[in-house]
Design a protein around this motif. Structure first.
Motif, PDB file in Angstrom:
ATOM      1  N   TYR A   2       0.794  -1.231   0.000  1.00 20.04           N
ATOM      2  CA  TYR A   2       0.000   0.000   0.000  1.00 20.04           C
ATOM      3  C   TYR A   2       0.821   1.273   0.000  1.00 20.04           C
ATOM      4  O   TYR A   2       0.283   2.365  -0.153  1.00 20.04           O
ATOM      5  CB  TYR A   2      -1.036   0.027   1.130  1.00 20.04           C
ATOM      6  N   ASP A   3       2.174   1.192   0.171  1.00 24.08           N
ATOM      7  CA  ASP A   3       2.967   2.415   0.044  1.00 24.08           C
ATOM      8  C   ASP A   3       3.769   2.422  -1.257  1.00 24.08           C
ATOM      9  O   ASP A   3       4.871   2.929  -1.329  1.00 24.08           O
ATOM     10  CB  ASP A   3       3.904   2.598   1.247  1.00 24.08           C
ATOM     11  N   ASP A   4       3.192   1.826  -2.325  1.00 24.76           N
ATOM     12  CA  ASP A   4       3.851   1.833  -3.633  1.00 24.76           C
ATOM     13  C   ASP A   4       4.345   3.228  -3.991  1.00 24.76           C
ATOM     14  O   ASP A   4       3.627   4.216  -3.848  1.00 24.76           O
ATOM     15  CB  ASP A   4       2.879   1.361  -4.726  1.00 24.76           C
ATOM     16  N   SER A   5       5.560   3.297  -4.506  1.00 24.33           N
ATOM     17  CA  SER A   5       6.136   4.577  -4.893  1.00 24.33           C
ATOM     18  C   SER A   5       5.664   4.985  -6.272  1.00 24.33           C
ATOM     19  O   SER A   5       5.050   4.209  -7.008  1.00 24.33           O
ATOM     20  CB  SER A   5       7.664   4.474  -4.894  1.00 24.33           C
ATOM     21  N   THR A   6       5.980   6.229  -6.647  1.00 23.55           N
ATOM     22  CA  THR A   6       5.713   6.704  -8.001  1.00 23.55           C
ATOM     23  C   THR A   6       6.355   5.780  -9.022  1.00 23.55           C
ATOM     24  O   THR A   6       5.776   5.479 -10.072  1.00 23.55           O
ATOM     25  CB  THR A   6       6.263   8.133  -8.171  1.00 23.55           C
ATOM     26  N   PHE A   7       7.540   5.285  -8.723  1.00 21.15           N
ATOM     27  CA  PHE A   7       8.282   4.467  -9.677  1.00 21.15           C
ATOM     28  C   PHE A   7       7.635   3.093  -9.851  1.00 21.15           C
ATOM     29  O   PHE A   7       7.562   2.574 -10.962  1.00 21.15           O
ATOM     30  CB  PHE A   7       9.747   4.349  -9.237  1.00 21.15           C
ATOM     31  N   ASN A   8       7.173   2.482  -8.752  1.00 22.93           N
ATOM     32  CA  ASN A   8       6.421   1.227  -8.864  1.00 22.93           C
ATOM     33  C   ASN A   8       5.182   1.426  -9.723  1.00 22.93           C
ATOM     34  O   ASN A   8       4.871   0.609 -10.605  1.00 22.93           O
ATOM     35  CB  ASN A   8       5.992   0.729  -7.483  1.00 22.93           C
ATOM     36  N   HIS A   9       4.453   2.492  -9.437  1.00 24.94           N
ATOM     37  CA  HIS A   9       3.217   2.763 -10.171  1.00 24.94           C
ATOM     38  C   HIS A   9       3.492   2.954 -11.659  1.00 24.94           C
ATOM     39  O   HIS A   9       2.776   2.410 -12.510  1.00 24.94           O
ATOM     40  CB  HIS A   9       2.535   4.003  -9.587  1.00 24.94           C
ATOM     41  N   CYS A  10       4.547   3.704 -11.995  1.00 29.95           N
ATOM     42  CA  CYS A  10       4.868   3.935 -13.407  1.00 29.95           C
ATOM     43  C   CYS A  10       5.257   2.634 -14.104  1.00 29.95           C
ATOM     44  O   CYS A  10       4.894   2.417 -15.268  1.00 29.95           O
ATOM     45  CB  CYS A  10       5.984   4.967 -13.534  1.00 29.95           C
ATOM     46  N   MET A  11       5.989   1.766 -13.414  1.00 27.41           N
ATOM     47  CA  MET A  11       6.334   0.474 -14.009  1.00 27.41           C
ATOM     48  C   MET A  11       5.078  -0.352 -14.233  1.00 27.41           C
ATOM     49  O   MET A  11       4.912  -0.992 -15.283  1.00 27.41           O
ATOM     50  CB  MET A  11       7.325  -0.271 -13.104  1.00 27.41           C
ATOM     51  N   ASN A  12       4.155  -0.354 -13.274  1.00 29.09           N
ATOM     52  CA  ASN A  12       2.900  -1.094 -13.429  1.00 29.09           C
ATOM     53  C   ASN A  12       2.110  -0.590 -14.632  1.00 29.09           C
ATOM     54  O   ASN A  12       1.589  -1.375 -15.430  1.00 29.09           O
ATOM     55  CB  ASN A  12       2.041  -0.959 -12.171  1.00 29.09           C
ATOM     56  N   VAL A  13       1.989   0.734 -14.746  1.00 30.07           N
ATOM     57  CA  VAL A  13       1.216   1.312 -15.850  1.00 30.07           C
ATOM     58  C   VAL A  13       1.875   0.979 -17.187  1.00 30.07           C
ATOM     59  O   VAL A  13       1.190   0.706 -18.182  1.00 30.07           O
ATOM     60  CB  VAL A  13       1.050   2.833 -15.655  1.00 30.07           C
ATOM     61  N   ALA A  14       3.208   0.966 -17.216  1.00 33.31           N
ATOM     62  CA  ALA A  14       3.921   0.599 -18.446  1.00 33.31           C
ATOM     63  C   ALA A  14       3.609  -0.846 -18.845  1.00 33.31           C
ATOM     64  O   ALA A  14       3.358  -1.140 -20.022  1.00 33.31           O
ATOM     65  CB  ALA A  14       5.423   0.784 -18.261  1.00 33.31           C
ATOM     66  N   LEU A  15       3.631  -1.752 -17.872  1.00 31.18           N
ATOM     67  CA  LEU A  15       3.335  -3.161 -18.160  1.00 31.18           C
ATOM     68  C   LEU A  15       1.906  -3.335 -18.653  1.00 31.18           C
ATOM     69  O   LEU A  15       1.636  -4.079 -19.604  1.00 31.18           O
ATOM     70  CB  LEU A  15       3.572  -4.007 -16.908  1.00 31.18           C
ATOM     71  N   ILE A  16       0.974  -2.619 -18.018  1.00 36.28           N
ATOM     72  CA  ILE A  16      -0.430  -2.694 -18.439  1.00 36.28           C
ATOM     73  C   ILE A  16      -0.579  -2.156 -19.859  1.00 36.28           C
ATOM     74  O   ILE A  16      -1.262  -2.753 -20.706  1.00 36.28           O
ATOM     75  CB  ILE A  16      -1.332  -1.912 -17.457  1.00 36.28           C
TER      76      ILE A  16
END
Length: 358
Positions: free
Chosen positions: A139-153
């Motif tokens: 639940y404390d995902d960073s901006t960088f985790n989120h950007c990697m997730n969005v890239a994969l999606i």
């Protein structure tokens, strides 16, 4: 009364002020006692924070949900993906800072894009990547985790849209860089645990324009610039920062917007683990057809749901069954075979799919 980030809201808190979307539509009214569904609705509409009353109601723990595939976590595939993912996130942070410092496009982006593509190629299917991501949530995902997730999606989404390899690469880079503007927001605001002031909230909402400026200065192509600028715009004109609508919004920004919301809604929060994807799809069907371009949203929704045909699920009444047929008019409400009984969720609005089972 205090302002709380949406990501830190908990069922049982009471709303202190009416909450409106960017086009001034009422999202949640004053004195509403928050439920899991109303919090997800706030996330869906891009509401970053709201005012709550100081004395929260006693929390209702019946809202807690779990979406964890132990089989996924035990697989070699999961551990290999997780190792590459963590390396990719670390590399993304360094690349972001290099882009800002040098004002130039870096080769690291191509390497990260290739890494994202290879992670997906190594998995058994695109949707299995989604399952792996659900099991890596924090639940404390960073901006960088989120950007990697969005890239994969976005990488998988591009295949669903029958895009060329070049378009697919652009979509992936758009996902990687869409939130780069947050690096120009003071860290004390981005990571502030609670109580953003109105001024701080308005500063946070400048990150799309900041991202556009960074990518413009670094001479990235216009689609990548626009994805950063427009990923909070909405098809009906209710988004920000420019209030664009329809085809004024870049096609890659439309993809990133859907991926961005899907990742946020399926991310774990303080009070729950990641939401079941079919519950997220239900929110898209109920709230999203005006906010997102239907051409893109329907492809995204249908492909996610199609992958869960023949999957076993657990309903909120405890029964387990197999998804055997989809209802085209409402993809989030399929027909479930529970033992010898066919349960059409369209006919039983009180029933919901609580968990996908392996």
């Amino acid at each position: 009364m205090k302002r709380i980030k949406t990501a830190e809201l908990v069922p049982g808190m009471k709303v202190a002020r009416d909450v409106h979307s960017a086009n001034n539509s009422l999202v949640v009214s004053r004195n509403t006692v928050l439920t899991e569904e109303s919090i997800v609705k706030l996330e869906f509409h891009g509401i970053y924070s709201i005012f709550i009353k100081e004395k929260a109601e006693e929390l209702d723990r019946s809202y807690e949900r779990v979406y964890t595939h132990s089989v996924v976590k035990e697989s070699e595939e999961f551990h290999a993906f997780k190792e590459n993912y963590e390396k990719g996130v670390k590399g993304l942070e360094g690349t972001f800072r290099d882009i800002i410092a040098t004002q130039s496009e870096k080769l690291g982006i191509s390497e990260l894009c290739n890494k994202a593509s290879s992670m997906i190629d190594d998995a058994r299917s695109g949707i299995y990547v989604f399952d792996i991501m659900h099991n890596m949530r924090d639940y404390d995902d960073s901006t960088f985790n989120h950007c990697m997730n969005v890239a994969l999606i976005c990488n998988v989404f591009a295949d669903w849209m029958n895009m060329s390899e070049m378009e697919k690469e652009t979509a992936t880079v758009c996902g990687l860089l869409h939130d780069i503007g947050k690096l120009r927001i003071p860290e004390k605001i981005v990571k502030k645990p609670a109580k953003l002031t109105n001024e701080e909230y308005n500063i946070m909402k400048t990150h799309p324009m900041e991202g556009y400026n960074i990518l413009f200065e670094a001479r990235f192509n216009a689609n990548i610039q626009n994805a950063a600028l427009m990923h909070h715009e909405r098809y009906d004109g209710s988004g920000y920062p420019l209030g664009l609508r329809g085809n004024q919004i870049d096609k890659y920004a439309k993809m990133v917007a859907i991926a961005d919301v899907y990742d946020a809604m399926t991310a774990a929060r303080v009070y729950r683990e990641a939401l079941c994807p079919l519950r997220v799809i239900e929110m898209f069907e109920r709230e999203g057809l005006s906010a997102f371009d239907p051409e893109y949203l329907l492809v995204f929704v249908e492909n996610i749901v199609q992958t869960y045909l023949k999957n076993w699920v657990r309903l909120n009444d405890g029964r387990k069954g197999e998804i055997i047929m989809l209802n085209k008019q409402k993809l989030s409400r399929p027909v479930i075979l529970c033992g010898t009984e066919f349960v059409n969720l369209l006919e039983y609005p009180e029933l919901t799919i609580e968990e996908l089972l392996v």
